[in-house]
Design a protein around this motif. Structure first.
Motif, PDB file in Angstrom:
ATOM      1  N   GLU A 351       0.824  -1.208   0.000  1.00 39.41           N
ATOM      2  CA  GLU A 351       0.000   0.000   0.000  1.00 39.41           C
ATOM      3  C   GLU A 351       0.861   1.261   0.000  1.00 39.41           C
ATOM      4  O   GLU A 351       0.417   2.324  -0.444  1.00 39.41           O
ATOM      5  CB  GLU A 351      -0.918   0.005   1.223  1.00 39.41           C
ATOM      6  N   GLN A 352       2.095   1.157   0.460  1.00 42.61           N
ATOM      7  CA  GLN A 352       3.006   2.302   0.492  1.00 42.61           C
ATOM      8  C   GLN A 352       3.772   2.484  -0.827  1.00 42.61           C
ATOM      9  O   GLN A 352       4.635   3.365  -0.934  1.00 42.61           O
ATOM     10  CB  GLN A 352       3.993   2.132   1.645  1.00 42.61           C
ATOM     11  N   THR A 353       3.463   1.667  -1.829  1.00 39.02           N
ATOM     12  CA  THR A 353       4.111   1.799  -3.140  1.00 39.02           C
ATOM     13  C   THR A 353       3.930   3.207  -3.676  1.00 39.02           C
ATOM     14  O   THR A 353       2.823   3.742  -3.699  1.00 39.02           O
ATOM     15  CB  THR A 353       3.509   0.789  -4.139  1.00 39.02           C
ATOM     16  N   LYS A 354       5.038   3.800  -4.135  1.00 38.95           N
ATOM     17  CA  LYS A 354       4.985   5.192  -4.600  1.00 38.95           C
ATOM     18  C   LYS A 354       5.917   5.375  -5.793  1.00 38.95           C
ATOM     19  O   LYS A 354       7.081   4.997  -5.753  1.00 38.95           O
ATOM     20  CB  LYS A 354       5.391   6.138  -3.461  1.00 38.95           C
ATOM     21  N   ASP A 355       5.374   5.954  -6.847  1.00 38.67           N
ATOM     22  CA  ASP A 355       6.149   6.329  -8.034  1.00 38.67           C
ATOM     23  C   ASP A 355       6.949   5.160  -8.596  1.00 38.67           C
ATOM     24  O   ASP A 355       8.117   5.312  -8.959  1.00 38.67           O
ATOM     25  CB  ASP A 355       7.090   7.491  -7.712  1.00 38.67           C
ATOM     26  N   LEU A 356       6.315   4.019  -8.704  1.00 36.34           N
ATOM     27  CA  LEU A 356       6.980   2.818  -9.218  1.00 36.34           C
ATOM     28  C   LEU A 356       6.627   2.629 -10.687  1.00 36.34           C
ATOM     29  O   LEU A 356       5.499   2.267 -11.021  1.00 36.34           O
ATOM     30  CB  LEU A 356       6.561   1.597  -8.402  1.00 36.34           C
ATOM     31  N   PRO A 357       7.550   2.874 -11.611  1.00 38.26           N
ATOM     32  CA  PRO A 357       7.229   2.743 -13.034  1.00 38.26           C
ATOM     33  C   PRO A 357       7.132   1.287 -13.454  1.00 38.26           C
ATOM     34  O   PRO A 357       7.964   0.464 -13.097  1.00 38.26           O
ATOM     35  CB  PRO A 357       8.412   3.441 -13.724  1.00 38.26           C
ATOM     36  N   GLY A 358       6.096   0.976 -14.216  1.00 42.57           N
ATOM     37  CA  GLY A 358       5.901  -0.383 -14.686  1.00 42.57           C
ATOM     38  C   GLY A 358       5.185  -0.407 -16.012  1.00 42.57           C
ATOM     39  O   GLY A 358       5.105   0.601 -16.723  1.00 42.57           O
ATOM     40  N   PHE A 359       4.654  -1.541 -16.366  1.00 45.71           N
ATOM     41  CA  PHE A 359       3.988  -1.725 -17.651  1.00 45.71           C
ATOM     42  C   PHE A 359       2.671  -0.951 -17.698  1.00 45.71           C
ATOM     43  O   PHE A 359       2.322  -0.346 -18.707  1.00 45.71           O
ATOM     44  CB  PHE A 359       3.741  -3.218 -17.881  1.00 45.71           C
TER      45      PHE A 359
END
Length: 392
Positions: A351-359
């Motif tokens: 839930e704390q994921t932030k600004d993680l670039p992905g597909f």
């Protein structure tokens, strides 16, 4: 139980592909006191009507696992991903989740491939308080907020209006709809009906089919009798090829539209000339060049696409991309962990994921949003010569 596979993964790379360090969420983790592997389950449709989707997801998981493998470890620990086949069946998805939780002792589950299977597993996940990162595109997955459930695809509430707008922009106003009776089809159909009305489009024929159907002539004959000027198909199953082939055989002659369910090589190649000109909306990452040169999304997606092509001799479709994101989100969360991680701690870290670039785009979750994607992450495509290109 069906097909089962154990994949042992060894670690995170410092800066590649899915940028788990640096451009992704802030690293705050440290080595735990144990060297036991982190155990994660994955429920995929490796057989049944979604087999092509699940196979692409399995390929991506194995590819990412190997990448992480070869890099040396997440906080000094391995990542053990245990894959179960749900055969595109809701009851089997529940059994798979139960097995992963009770026998394998996983702290999180990736999956399912399909919306119906994702929703069916929810009671087991709630019972054990296990976080789930779903790869299904149904709006139902995250529309009713559940603190345990996260989603990597663009949901139907984003994709359906995007495609309907493309239909409207092309000058069509009378739409025939054909959708499957499964979770993804039902979910999309509900939004199609509501949004078409809001956008001034008229549904002149509304047809459904079931998983496994091999004859769509009745539905398409009814559509042919209607005064439609465009056909919108909403499904993610292998039956999509049967629909467009039947449309050609009956001389329907309508422009064909669809969504993310057709963003796979199986549909483009399996439909042959019947899919020529088919227009569909899905994520920008289907063609990495849609992202700006030098952007974190472009670097992450292009790296994954290149490695996938090298490993499997095929282009990565969106379903492979959803699995790439799911593994990346879990791995990024684990990397930020301090000490040992149980299911509750993993949920909080995801839930704390932030600004993680992905597909799918750049993922930022919050206590109220476990999807985090928008229509800005979408693009419109057309099938030409058995391949997808940007629609003009």
């Amino acid at each position: 139980m069906g097909w089962t596979r154990r994949i042992v993964t060894l670690g995170l790379v410092a800066a590649l592909g899915f940028t788990l360090v640096g451009c992704g969420s802030k690293s705050g983790g440290g080595e735990s006191k144990t060297t036991e592997p982190y155990k994660i389950g994955a429920v995929l449709s490796l057989t049944g009507t979604y087999a092509a989707l699940g196979t692409a997801e399995k390929n991506a998981i194995e590819l990412e696992v190997k990448r992480i493998n070869d890099a040396g470890g997440i906080n000094g620990r391995q990542l053990d991903v245990i894959i179960e086949d749900d055969a595109t069946d809701e009851a089997k998805a529940v059994s798979a989740a139960t097995k992963l939780i009770e026998q394998d002792g996983v702290i999180g589950i990736i999956g399912a491939t399909g919306t119906g299977q994702t929703m069916a597993m929810r009671s087991e996940l709630q019972r054990a308080s296990i976080p789930q990162v779903s790869m299904a595109g149904g709006n139902a997955v995250t529309s009713k907020f559940d603190k345990l459930v996260f989603q990597t695809p663009w949901p139907n509430k984003i994709v359906v209006p995007f495609v309907l707008q493309a239909i409207k922009d092309a000058g069509y106003t009378k739409v025939a709809v054909v959708s499957d009776s499964g979770g993804y089809g039902k979910d999309g159909h509900e939004i199609i009906v509501a949004e078409a009305k809001n956008m001034g489009l008229t549904i002149v024929s509304d047809q459904t089919f079931n998983a496994g159907d091999t004859d769509m002539s009745a539905q398409l004959t009814n559509i042919k009798k209607a005064d439609a000027d465009a056909l919108l198909m909403w499904t993610a199953g292998k039956e999509a090829a049967t629909v467009v082939k039947s449309a050609t055989d009956l001389g329907l002659g309508l422009p064909l539209f669809g969504g993310s369910g057709q963003a796979r090589a199986e549909f483009a190649s399996g439909s042959g000339v019947a899919a020529e000109g088919f227009v569909f909306g899905t994520g920008k990452s289907l063609m990495p060049s849609n992202w700006p040169e030098g952007s974190e999304e472009r670097k992450a997606v292009q790296d994954f696409a290149d490695r996938y092509k090298k490993a499997y001799g095929a282009d990565a479709d969106i379903f492979a991309g959803h699995a790439f994101d799911a593994v990346g989100i879990v791995a990024d969360a684990l990397k930020r962990a301090e000490g040992d991680v149980d299911s509750a701690k993993l949920r909080d870290l995801i839930e704390q994921t932030k600004d993680l670039p992905g597909f799918g785009g750049t993922f930022t979750f919050s206590a109220t949003d476990h999807n985090g994607l928008t229509a800005d992450d979408l693009a419109l495509y057309k099938i030409e010569g058995g391949k997808w290109v940007l629609a003009k």
